[in-house]
Design a protein around this motif. Structure first.
Motif, PDB file in Angstrom:
ATOM      1  N   ASN A 132       0.828  -1.371   0.017  1.00 29.71           N
ATOM      2  CA  ASN A 132       0.122  -0.012  -0.160  1.00 29.71           C
ATOM      3  C   ASN A 132       0.804   1.219   0.023  1.00 29.71           C
ATOM      4  O   ASN A 132       0.399   2.352  -0.620  1.00 29.71           O
ATOM      5  CB  ASN A 132      -0.918   0.052   1.258  1.00 29.71           C
ATOM      6  CG  ASN A 132      -2.171  -1.120   1.066  1.00 29.71           C
ATOM      7  OD1 ASN A 132      -2.350  -1.608  -0.061  1.00 29.71           O
ATOM      8  ND2 ASN A 132      -2.663  -1.593   2.187  1.00 29.71           N
TER       9      ASN A 132
ATOM     10  N   ILE B 231       2.344   1.768  -3.426  1.00 26.39           N
ATOM     11  CA  ILE B 231       1.142   2.244  -4.283  1.00 26.39           C
ATOM     12  C   ILE B 231       0.867   3.881  -4.197  1.00 26.39           C
ATOM     13  O   ILE B 231       0.764   4.409  -5.009  1.00 26.39           O
ATOM     14  CB  ILE B 231      -0.296   1.621  -4.187  1.00 26.39           C
ATOM     15  CG1 ILE B 231      -0.175   0.075  -4.725  1.00 26.39           C
ATOM     16  CG2 ILE B 231      -1.250   2.250  -4.930  1.00 26.39           C
ATOM     17  CD1 ILE B 231      -1.365  -0.663  -4.167  1.00 26.39           C
ATOM     18  N   GLN B 232       1.017   4.275  -2.872  1.00 19.42           N
ATOM     19  CA  GLN B 232       1.032   5.619  -2.529  1.00 19.42           C
ATOM     20  C   GLN B 232       2.248   6.400  -3.227  1.00 19.42           C
ATOM     21  O   GLN B 232       2.096   7.276  -3.774  1.00 19.42           O
ATOM     22  CB  GLN B 232       0.954   5.899  -1.272  1.00 19.42           C
ATOM     23  CG  GLN B 232      -0.366   5.340  -0.627  1.00 19.42           C
ATOM     24  CD  GLN B 232      -1.591   6.450  -1.162  1.00 19.42           C
ATOM     25  OE1 GLN B 232      -1.547   7.646  -1.344  1.00 19.42           O
ATOM     26  NE2 GLN B 232      -2.750   5.483  -1.220  1.00 19.42           N
TER      27      GLN B 232
ATOM     28  N   LYS C  45       2.114   7.002  -7.090  1.00 22.28           N
ATOM     29  CA  LYS C  45       1.014   7.830  -7.922  1.00 22.28           C
ATOM     30  C   LYS C  45       1.635   9.134  -8.210  1.00 22.28           C
ATOM     31  O   LYS C  45       2.627   9.840  -7.642  1.00 22.28           O
ATOM     32  CB  LYS C  45      -0.025   8.157  -6.698  1.00 22.28           C
ATOM     33  CG  LYS C  45      -0.983   7.316  -6.490  1.00 22.28           C
ATOM     34  CD  LYS C  45      -2.120   7.642  -5.570  1.00 22.28           C
ATOM     35  CE  LYS C  45      -2.856   6.446  -5.065  1.00 22.28           C
ATOM     36  NZ  LYS C  45      -3.913   6.786  -4.082  1.00 22.28           N
TER      37      LYS C  45
ATOM     38  N   TYR D  38     -10.640 -10.303  -8.507  1.00 21.80           N
ATOM     39  CA  TYR D  38     -11.845  -9.138  -8.111  1.00 21.80           C
ATOM     40  C   TYR D  38     -11.231  -7.688  -7.721  1.00 21.80           C
ATOM     41  O   TYR D  38     -11.730  -6.750  -7.997  1.00 21.80           O
ATOM     42  CB  TYR D  38     -12.581  -9.456  -6.759  1.00 21.80           C
ATOM     43  CG  TYR D  38     -13.589 -10.817  -7.050  1.00 21.80           C
ATOM     44  CD1 TYR D  38     -14.423 -10.650  -8.047  1.00 21.80           C
ATOM     45  CD2 TYR D  38     -13.438 -12.204  -6.629  1.00 21.80           C
ATOM     46  CE1 TYR D  38     -15.376 -11.745  -8.461  1.00 21.80           C
ATOM     47  CE2 TYR D  38     -14.167 -13.148  -6.879  1.00 21.80           C
ATOM     48  CZ  TYR D  38     -15.256 -12.927  -7.801  1.00 21.80           C
ATOM     49  OH  TYR D  38     -16.042 -13.975  -8.001  1.00 21.80           O
ATOM     50  N   ASN D  39      -9.742  -7.599  -7.274  1.00 21.72           N
ATOM     51  CA  ASN D  39      -9.379  -6.606  -6.839  1.00 21.72           C
ATOM     52  C   ASN D  39      -8.313  -5.867  -7.868  1.00 21.72           C
ATOM     53  O   ASN D  39      -7.231  -5.260  -7.226  1.00 21.72           O
ATOM     54  CB  ASN D  39      -8.883  -6.589  -5.487  1.00 21.72           C
ATOM     55  CG  ASN D  39      -7.902  -7.754  -5.049  1.00 21.72           C
ATOM     56  OD1 ASN D  39      -7.470  -8.467  -6.032  1.00 21.72           O
ATOM     57  ND2 ASN D  39      -7.351  -7.645  -3.868  1.00 21.72           N
ATOM     58  N   THR D  40      -8.359  -6.441  -9.136  1.00 28.02           N
ATOM     59  CA  THR D  40      -7.224  -5.959  -9.975  1.00 28.02           C
ATOM     60  C   THR D  40      -6.939  -4.446 -10.105  1.00 28.02           C
ATOM     61  O   THR D  40      -5.670  -3.869 -10.421  1.00 28.02           O
ATOM     62  CB  THR D  40      -7.444  -6.554 -11.399  1.00 28.02           C
ATOM     63  OG1 THR D  40      -7.465  -7.916 -11.444  1.00 28.02           O
ATOM     64  CG2 THR D  40      -6.486  -5.957 -12.319  1.00 28.02           C
ATOM     65  N   ALA D  41      -8.223  -3.701  -9.942  1.00 26.52           N
ATOM     66  CA  ALA D  41      -8.257  -2.296 -10.102  1.00 26.52           C
ATOM     67  C   ALA D  41      -7.216  -1.709  -8.950  1.00 26.52           C
ATOM     68  O   ALA D  41      -6.689  -0.716  -9.177  1.00 26.52           O
ATOM     69  CB  ALA D  41      -9.848  -1.793 -10.241  1.00 26.52           C
ATOM     70  N   GLN D  42      -7.426  -2.464  -7.830  1.00 23.50           N
ATOM     71  CA  GLN D  42      -6.829  -1.816  -6.594  1.00 23.50           C
ATOM     72  C   GLN D  42      -5.491  -2.253  -6.751  1.00 23.50           C
ATOM     73  O   GLN D  42      -4.582  -1.474  -6.460  1.00 23.50           O
ATOM     74  CB  GLN D  42      -7.374  -2.381  -5.480  1.00 23.50           C
ATOM     75  CG  GLN D  42      -6.895  -1.644  -4.184  1.00 23.50           C
ATOM     76  CD  GLN D  42      -7.519  -2.090  -3.026  1.00 23.50           C
ATOM     77  OE1 GLN D  42      -8.453  -2.996  -2.856  1.00 23.50           O
ATOM     78  NE2 GLN D  42      -7.062  -1.817  -1.716  1.00 23.50           N
ATOM     79  N   TYR D  43      -5.048  -3.382  -7.019  1.00 22.64           N
ATOM     80  CA  TYR D  43      -3.613  -4.145  -7.272  1.00 22.64           C
ATOM     81  C   TYR D  43      -3.380  -4.742  -8.517  1.00 22.64           C
ATOM     82  O   TYR D  43      -3.620  -5.503  -8.853  1.00 22.64           O
ATOM     83  CB  TYR D  43      -3.366  -5.041  -6.224  1.00 22.64           C
ATOM     84  CG  TYR D  43      -3.930  -4.727  -4.782  1.00 22.64           C
ATOM     85  CD1 TYR D  43      -2.750  -4.107  -3.620  1.00 22.64           C
ATOM     86  CD2 TYR D  43      -5.028  -5.155  -4.136  1.00 22.64           C
ATOM     87  CE1 TYR D  43      -3.100  -3.681  -2.654  1.00 22.64           C
ATOM     88  CE2 TYR D  43      -5.306  -4.879  -2.728  1.00 22.64           C
ATOM     89  CZ  TYR D  43      -4.181  -4.096  -1.934  1.00 22.64           C
ATOM     90  OH  TYR D  43      -4.527  -3.635  -0.764  1.00 22.64           O
ATOM     91  N   GLU D  44      -2.416  -3.735  -9.453  1.00 21.52           N
ATOM     92  CA  GLU D  44      -2.229  -4.325 -10.444  1.00 21.52           C
ATOM     93  C   GLU D  44      -1.127  -5.139 -10.691  1.00 21.52           C
ATOM     94  O   GLU D  44      -0.342  -5.339  -9.604  1.00 21.52           O
ATOM     95  CB  GLU D  44      -1.746  -2.884 -11.417  1.00 21.52           C
ATOM     96  CG  GLU D  44      -2.928  -2.050 -11.779  1.00 21.52           C
ATOM     97  CD  GLU D  44      -2.438  -0.761 -12.346  1.00 21.52           C
ATOM     98  OE1 GLU D  44      -1.299  -0.789 -12.657  1.00 21.52           O
ATOM     99  OE2 GLU D  44      -3.407   0.199 -12.640  1.00 21.52           O
TER     100      GLU D  44
END
Length: 383
Positions: A117, A120-121, A124, A177-183
């Protein structure tokens, strides 16, 4: 009180933001009750801004983790920008750190360390220039670093624009299901620094050469305890000091261009490489290490506590001698033999240092070699 805990009398140049930052960093360490020499603090700062991964080694209870906290506080990092990850002895591969695909429920489950996480931040677009991130792996060698940190060790050596961490295979994109959140792939941008703290005792693992090749291993001096009474006092205010630093502002501290080792210094590292390699084909000083030493020396700020000659000495200890370990039969010609008085004779490495006394006094390097010679005599091996 000892010099290490006195208020600095050095006049801060008003146009030197890095020196102003270091003055504040030194004050923060004292306010937090940490007693380190200015030389160690400048060494730590120079290592962090010139290398992506650095390791602080030493006995338990000397404040290694708190030193990293003090650095983060001096930089003005908030809780999202500074993350401490306690390493667990049970970690055996990088899924323990970065996570795994839960095929039963078709989701990617990141490791509970919070590392992913934070990455990911950091990647950006709005944070790449405006925010600096510091990640500390606490007690890094409670598990085998080469196992749980394996992807990082490969990735961190690449050019910044090519540093990508793979979380899962591309063919799973869109099926989780969470591909958008975790590429499937995540960048490790330049605005992240990694630090590990390690204790060297019977509960920990030693580092492989793969880890040592990629990091400064910094041992901090323990200062006399009479100075402890002067710690913890509220810092004095420094007029015009920044309260926090963006990645762009911190990057101005860095010198990135060129190769600055003199011919004589380059000749020294070649001589050390040949001496090590002729004695043991598995030892040597690779071009990558020489380039990283050059980057460190180029990034040493002008300061009254550590000269370039002393910095070169420290780099030999932190980048080369860390890999000098093993049995007496393999190393006695390199390290030498210690007599009853602690004098060392028959050391090829000490002979090399004498040949290059014009570029450094090599005080720290000699001390480490003498210590290793004593270990060989007493234990039959050195670590």
């Amino acid at each position: 009180p000892p010099a290490a805990v006195e208020e600095a009398d050095v006049v801060i140049p008003s146009d030197n933001e890095e020196y102003r930052f270091m003055d504040h960093f030194i004050q923060v360490t004292r306010e937090m009750g940490l007693q380190y020499s200015e030389k160690d603090l400048f060494n730590f700062h120079t290592a962090l801004k010139s290398n992506t991964l650095n390791i602080i080694a030493g006995m338990s209870g000397t404040g290694k983790s708190r030193l990293v906290q003090a650095y983060a506080r001096a930089l003005g990092l908030d809780d999202d920008q500074f993350v401490i990850i306690p390493v667990r002895p049970s970690w055996t591969n990088d899924s323990d750190l970065i996570g795994y695909v839960d095929a039963m429920n078709m989701v990617y489950r990141p490791g509970d360390s919070g590392l992913i996480n934070t990455l990911i931040q950091a990647q950006k677009e709005e944070n790449r220039k405006s925010k600096l991130y510091l990640i500390c792996f606490d007690e890094m060698n409670l598990a085998r670093v080469e196992h749980y940190f394996s992807q990082f060790l490969s990735v961190l050596e690449m050019d910044p624009q090519r540093r990508f961490l793979r979380l899962y295979n591309d063919d799973l994109t869109g099926r989780l299901y969470n591909t958008a959140q975790y590429e499937p792939v995540i960048a490790i941008p330049e605005n992240i620094m990694f630090v590990g703290t390690v204790n060297i005792d019977e509960s920990t693992y030693h580092f492989s050469d793969k880890v040592l090749d990629r990091s400064n291993v910094i041992s901090l001096d323990v200062l006399p305890y009479t100075g402890l009474r002067h710690l913890g006092q509220k810092e004095r205010k420094l007029q015009g000091r920044k309260t926090s630093y963006s990645f762009e502002e911190y990057s101005k501290f860095r010198q990135t261009e060129g190769f600055t080792l003199s011919d004589r210094e380059a000749e020294f590292f070649w001589a050390i490489h040949r001496t090590l390699h002729e004695s043991n084909k598995n030892l040597g000083v690779g071009p990558r290490v020489v380039r990283q030493i050059d980057t460190y020396l180029r990034n040493l700020p002008e300061n009254p506590y550590i000269s370039k000659k002393e910095a070169l000495d420290l780099q030999v200890v932190q980048r080369i001698l860390t890999k000098l370990r093993g049995p007496e039969g393999l190393l006695k010609d390199l390290i030498g033999k210690a007599d009853a008085n602690g004098e060392v004779t028959g050391s090829k490495l000490l002979d090399r240092l004498k040949e290059f006394e014009d570029i450094s006094d090599f005080v720290e390097t000699r001390n480490v070699l003498i210590h290793k010679a004593k270990e060989l005599k007493i234990n039959g091996y050195t670590v």
